[in-house]
Design an enzyme around this catalytic site. Structure first.
Site, mmCIF file in Angstrom:
data_model
loop_
_atom_site.group_PDB
_atom_site.id
_atom_site.type_symbol
_atom_site.label_atom_id
_atom_site.label_comp_id
_atom_site.label_asym_id
_atom_site.label_seq_id
_atom_site.Cartn_x
_atom_site.Cartn_y
_atom_site.Cartn_z
ATOM 1 N N THR A 50 -8.981 -9.753 -11.548
ATOM 2 C CA THR A 50 -7.966 -9.783 -12.604
ATOM 3 C C THR A 50 -6.685 -9.108 -12.148
ATOM 4 O OG1 THR A 50 -9.767 -9.717 -14.210
ATOM 5 C CG2 THR A 50 -7.561 -9.265 -15.042
ATOM 6 N N TYR A 87 -20.803 -6.953 -7.183
ATOM 7 C CA TYR A 87 -20.203 -7.902 -8.127
ATOM 8 C C TYR A 87 -20.625 -9.329 -7.753
ATOM 9 C CZ TYR A 87 -16.285 -10.355 -10.511
ATOM 10 O OH TYR A 87 -15.513 -11.186 -11.281
ATOM 11 N N LYS A 129 -22.318 -5.919 -11.422
ATOM 12 C CA LYS A 129 -21.491 -6.649 -12.377
ATOM 13 C C LYS A 129 -21.947 -8.094 -12.376
ATOM 14 C CE LYS A 129 -16.771 -8.148 -13.433
ATOM 15 N NZ LYS A 129 -15.354 -8.169 -13.016
ATOM 16 N N ILE A 189 -17.399 -4.841 -17.666
ATOM 17 C CA ILE A 189 -16.110 -4.827 -16.978
ATOM 18 C C ILE A 189 -15.376 -6.038 -17.538
ATOM 19 C CG2 ILE A 189 -14.911 -5.007 -14.770
ATOM 20 C CD1 ILE A 189 -17.284 -3.559 -13.495
#
Length: 296
Positions: A50, A136, A164, A207
């Site tokens: 992001t 992740y 994640k 998250i």
């Protein structure tokens, strides 16, 4: 340390650029970090997907981490992943030097390592950098899923403290939670639309992209579920559902930077090759934001 080292809401921060998109607006970055801290989030995650980390220089990457660390008094989890182990290790060391409290490591993308190479990648960084680290998994971006066996094995490492989950596979996520219950290991949602289902399986937080725009409601949703208040959490999940969908109408972070611009939280400028949100999707997103403000 408890068995859940990460618990709560951790916004995946955007990186604000100046008008020419060649310069990071550090004043705005600090202001945004402090806005989110005041809203009650439990930590911040700069320079992840992001945060447009793929188009930041290594110096910019370290500077963003340092600025966020200095701006707030809550934990900072720095995104430091790469498809090259040596590069991820360098970014991780620099984030440690900048004062990060933990690291978020996306799995190697494009070159698509086999499970043995995937595990060696993460273990190399965990052996060399003495910070808590979150693995992740986002196959839609990387082209490769981190399988259950690899994740469970990695959870045994003292520095690998979380996962994640952005695969969309609730069966896989549930099995990982089940098989790491005795480890000091947290599973966090990486998909806003699936945060509540993941919490019901035993995840301990998120998250979140949406928390950049609606941090208070996202925090209430997660805290309600973690406290067993699923009726309230379900209400909030449905309130925020249109936003979850709107923020992924085009490639992240295009919609969330537009939403933040609409809310006057910062510039919507994107670094190429990302482009502006389409007018149709901007109009829809504006309506979603207006309705959320009206129901606040």
């Amino acid at each position: 340390m408890t068995n859940t080292p990460f618990r709560g809401v951790y916004p995946a921060m955007t990186t604000p650029f100046a008008g020419d998109h060649d310069r990071i607006d550090y004043d705005q970055l600090r202001s945004d970090a402090q806005r989110l801290e005041r809203a009650g989030v439990h930590g911040l995650v700069p320079v992840g997907s992001t945060g447009e980390s793929a188009t930041l220089t290594h110096d910019e990457h370290a500077e963003v981490v340092e600025e966020v660390v200095e701006a707030v008094d809550i934990p900072v989890i720095a995104g430091t992943g790469s498809n090259a182990t040596h590069e991820a290790l360098e970014l991780s060391r620099r984030a440690e030097e900048a004062g990060a409290d933990a690291l978020l490591l996306i799995s190697p993308y494009y070159n698509k390592p086999e499970p043995a190479g995937m595990e060696r990648h993460f273990r190399t960084i965990a052996d060399e950098v003495d910070l808590p680290q979150i693995v992740y998994n986002v196959p839609s971006r990387t082209g490769r899923n981190i399988d259950v066996e690899t994740t469970v094995s990695l959870a045994e490492h003292e520095n690998i403290s979380g996962y994640k989950a952005a695969s969309g596979d609730l069966g896989q996520i549930g099995e990982i939670i089940e098989r790491t219950l005795n480890e000091e290991f947290s599973v966090l949602s990486g998909d806003d639309a699936l945060t509540l289902p993941m919490l019901s399986l035993g995840a301990t937080g998120t998250i979140s992209v949406s928390a950049n725009v609606e941090p208070e409601r996202t925090c209430e949703l997660v805290e309600s579920a973690l406290d067993g208040g699923y009726d309230r959490a379900q209400e909030l999940q449905h309130e925020l559902g249109p936003l979850f969908r709107g923020l992924f109408s085009e490639t992240n972070p295009i919609p969330v930077k537009t939403a933040m611009e609409i809310r006057e939280y910062g510039p919507g400028e994107l670094r190429p090759p990302l482009s502006a949100l389409s007018e149709e999707n901007r109009e829809e997103l504006t309506g979603i934001l207006d309705r959320l403000e009206g129901s606040a």
